[in-house]
Design a protein around this motif. Structure first.
Motif, PDB file in Angstrom:
ATOM      1  N   LEU A 144       0.792  -1.216   0.000  1.00 41.95           N
ATOM      2  CA  LEU A 144       0.000   0.000   0.000  1.00 41.95           C
ATOM      3  C   LEU A 144       0.834   1.280   0.000  1.00 41.95           C
ATOM      4  CD1 LEU A 144      -2.790  -1.056   2.525  1.00 41.95           C
ATOM      5  CD2 LEU A 144      -2.847  -1.120   0.036  1.00 41.95           C
ATOM      6  N   GLY A 145       1.919   1.338   0.782  1.00 37.58           N
ATOM      7  CA  GLY A 145       2.645   2.584   0.938  1.00 37.58           C
ATOM      8  C   GLY A 145       4.091   2.497   0.512  1.00 37.58           C
ATOM      9  N   LYS A 146       4.952   3.219   1.235  1.00 33.09           N
ATOM     10  CA  LYS A 146       6.379   3.226   0.948  1.00 33.09           C
ATOM     11  C   LYS A 146       6.972   1.841   1.232  1.00 33.09           C
ATOM     12  CE  LYS A 146       6.632   7.674   0.043  1.00 33.09           C
ATOM     13  NZ  LYS A 146       7.099   8.669   1.017  1.00 33.09           N
ATOM     14  N   VAL A 147       7.996   1.495   0.474  1.00 34.67           N
ATOM     15  CA  VAL A 147       8.695   0.229   0.645  1.00 34.67           C
ATOM     16  C   VAL A 147      10.135   0.548   1.065  1.00 34.67           C
ATOM     17  CG1 VAL A 147       9.445  -1.923  -0.436  1.00 34.67           C
ATOM     18  CG2 VAL A 147       7.264  -0.881  -1.104  1.00 34.67           C
ATOM     19  N   VAL A 148      10.452   0.277   2.327  1.00 33.85           N
ATOM     20  CA  VAL A 148      11.789   0.545   2.850  1.00 33.85           C
ATOM     21  C   VAL A 148      12.624  -0.718   2.696  1.00 33.85           C
ATOM     22  CG1 VAL A 148      13.151   1.275   4.840  1.00 33.85           C
ATOM     23  CG2 VAL A 148      10.842   2.188   4.509  1.00 33.85           C
ATOM     24  N   VAL A 149      13.703  -0.612   1.936  1.00 30.63           N
ATOM     25  CA  VAL A 149      14.555  -1.757   1.637  1.00 30.63           C
ATOM     26  C   VAL A 149      15.926  -1.534   2.263  1.00 30.63           C
ATOM     27  CG1 VAL A 149      15.632  -3.116  -0.186  1.00 30.63           C
ATOM     28  CG2 VAL A 149      13.344  -2.154  -0.529  1.00 30.63           C
ATOM     29  N   VAL A 150      16.383  -2.503   3.054  1.00 32.64           N
ATOM     30  CA  VAL A 150      17.722  -2.435   3.646  1.00 32.64           C
ATOM     31  C   VAL A 150      18.587  -3.473   2.938  1.00 32.64           C
ATOM     32  CG1 VAL A 150      19.090  -2.594   5.752  1.00 32.64           C
ATOM     33  CG2 VAL A 150      16.740  -1.724   5.853  1.00 32.64           C
ATOM     34  N   ASP A 151      19.481  -2.994   2.100  1.00 31.83           N
ATOM     35  CA  ASP A 151      20.370  -3.862   1.326  1.00 31.83           C
ATOM     36  C   ASP A 151      21.723  -3.931   2.033  1.00 31.83           C
ATOM     37  OD1 ASP A 151      21.741  -5.300  -0.557  1.00 31.83           O
ATOM     38  OD2 ASP A 151      21.865  -3.666  -2.021  1.00 31.83           O
ATOM     39  N   LEU A 152      22.055  -5.105   2.567  1.00 34.08           N
ATOM     40  CA  LEU A 152      23.306  -5.288   3.291  1.00 34.08           C
ATOM     41  C   LEU A 152      24.446  -5.697   2.363  1.00 34.08           C
ATOM     42  CD1 LEU A 152      21.975  -7.143   6.467  1.00 34.08           C
ATOM     43  CD2 LEU A 152      22.248  -4.685   6.079  1.00 34.08           C
ATOM     44  N   SER A 153      24.184  -5.684   1.068  1.00 34.76           N
ATOM     45  CA  SER A 153      25.194  -6.020   0.053  1.00 34.76           C
ATOM     46  C   SER A 153      25.775  -7.413   0.257  1.00 34.76           C
ATOM     47  CB  SER A 153      26.320  -4.978   0.062  1.00 34.76           C
ATOM     48  OG  SER A 153      25.823  -3.696  -0.220  1.00 34.76           O
ATOM     49  N   LEU A 154      24.896  -8.357   0.610  1.00 34.33           N
ATOM     50  CA  LEU A 154      25.331  -9.740   0.776  1.00 34.33           C
ATOM     51  C   LEU A 154      25.622 -10.352  -0.589  1.00 34.33           C
ATOM     52  CD1 LEU A 154      22.727 -10.953   3.424  1.00 34.33           C
ATOM     53  CD2 LEU A 154      25.067 -10.201   3.831  1.00 34.33           C
ATOM     54  N   ARG A 155      26.543 -11.282  -0.611  1.00 33.11           N
ATOM     55  CA  ARG A 155      26.890 -11.931  -1.875  1.00 33.11           C
ATOM     56  C   ARG A 155      25.848 -12.959  -2.290  1.00 33.11           C
ATOM     57  NH1 ARG A 155      33.445 -12.919  -1.145  1.00 33.11           N
ATOM     58  NH2 ARG A 155      33.988 -10.701  -0.907  1.00 33.11           N
ATOM     59  N   LEU A 156      24.952 -13.294  -1.365  1.00 39.09           N
ATOM     60  CA  LEU A 156      23.884 -14.223  -1.704  1.00 39.09           C
ATOM     61  C   LEU A 156      22.787 -13.480  -2.460  1.00 39.09           C
ATOM     62  CD1 LEU A 156      23.662 -16.074   1.722  1.00 39.09           C
ATOM     63  CD2 LEU A 156      24.852 -16.826  -0.316  1.00 39.09           C
ATOM     64  N   LEU A 179      15.558   3.117  -0.432  1.00 38.73           N
ATOM     65  CA  LEU A 179      16.640   2.133  -0.388  1.00 38.73           C
ATOM     66  C   LEU A 179      17.746   2.586   0.565  1.00 38.73           C
ATOM     67  CD1 LEU A 179      17.901  -0.484  -1.482  1.00 38.73           C
ATOM     68  CD2 LEU A 179      18.826   0.871  -3.385  1.00 38.73           C
ATOM     69  N   LEU A 180      18.056   1.760   1.551  1.00 37.52           N
ATOM     70  CA  LEU A 180      19.112   2.038   2.533  1.00 37.52           C
ATOM     71  C   LEU A 180      20.224   1.016   2.355  1.00 37.52           C
ATOM     72  CD1 LEU A 180      16.916   2.629   5.714  1.00 37.52           C
ATOM     73  CD2 LEU A 180      17.670   4.320   4.037  1.00 37.52           C
ATOM     74  N   ARG A 181      21.471   1.501   2.301  1.00 42.15           N
ATOM     75  CA  ARG A 181      22.617   0.611   2.125  1.00 42.15           C
ATOM     76  C   ARG A 181      23.686   0.913   3.172  1.00 42.15           C
ATOM     77  NH1 ARG A 181      22.425   0.573  -4.382  1.00 42.15           N
ATOM     78  NH2 ARG A 181      21.549  -1.509  -4.641  1.00 42.15           N
TER      79      ARG A 181
END
Length: 237
Positions: A144-156, A179-181
């Motif tokens: 429905l709203g904002k999508v907060v994504v935390v990308d830990l830069s995993l190799r998987l 997007l948060l990295r």
């Protein structure tokens, strides 16, 4: 951690305290105990004590105004990723089963075996397929709203390694995607030191800038205040 926060009502400070109490050795001991014959019922280690409160949690009701939570896992029985929300065809899977199964790193931890009636599951962490399960956040009831994504830069994460994955996602979601990295690549998922927790927290705080906070506010709070109504009795205010 969403299970502790939303279902059990733990505060952020509570979860930080839990993180500081765990170390790589306790996780490895827990893994060994899970593989050892008969130890799944014995428990008693530090990690087991941390996981124990989950048995009292449920997908509903939730705390802190949260309406729903979902936990992704890969089911080895059906050989596909599933989203566990306490509803739908997988509604019998409990919160504890979903949380433990969804965090069972393959090879390190055995799969979480679940049986409800005629339905069987063998749940493991789906990170090898989807390290950042954004697609799950785009399905009901999470679309429905904002999508907060935390990308830990995993190799998987096979999906995240596809060419143009993040570009197409930005085009699809536009301003809805936040997007948060955080820079945490140097810290291990299992082998880490307790003092690393403060560094990980600092890395997380650095990416939550004032701009990010502003983007997460409801649209009504981001609009400019309306001008005061014109006093019709005085044409020259």
């Amino acid at each position: 951690m969403c299970a502790y926060y939303a279902s059990l009502g733990y505060s952020v400070e509570d979860m930080i305290r839990i993180a500081r109490s765990i170390h790589g050795g306790s996780l490895l001991n827990h893994a060994w105990s899970q593989w050892s014959r008969g130890s799944r019922q014995a428990g008693g280690g530090l990690a087991e004590k941390v996981l124990q409160p989950l048995s009292g949690g449920a997908f509903r009701p939730l705390h802190r105004g949260i309406e729903a939570i979902g936990i992704t896992a890969f089911d080895l029985v059906r050989r596909r990723e599933i989203l566990l929300t306490g509803k739908g065809e997988d509604a019998d899977v409990t919160l504890a089963e979903a949380a433990i199964g969804g965090s069972a790193i393959p090879v390190l931890f055995p799969s979480k075996r679940v049986r409800h009636g005629d339905r069987r599951y063998r749940l493991i962490d789906a990170g090898f397929l989807d390290a950042v399960p954004v697609e799950a956040a785009l399905r009901p009831p999470f679309c429905l709203g904002k999508v907060v994504v935390v990308d830990l830069s995993l190799r998987l994460g096979i999906r995240q390694h596809r060419p143009g994955y993040w570009r197409s996602l930005r085009e699809r979601l536009a301003d809805r995607l936040v997007l948060l990295r955080p820079k945490v690549k140097r810290f291990g998922t299992v082998l880490f030191l307790r003092r690393d927790i403060d560094r990980i927290l600092s890395a997380g705080r650095e990416v939550v800038t004032a701009e990010i906070v502003n983007r997460l506010k409801p649209e009504s709070q981001n609009r400019s205040p309306a001008p005061p109504p014109l006093d019709r009795r005085n044409p020259n205010p």
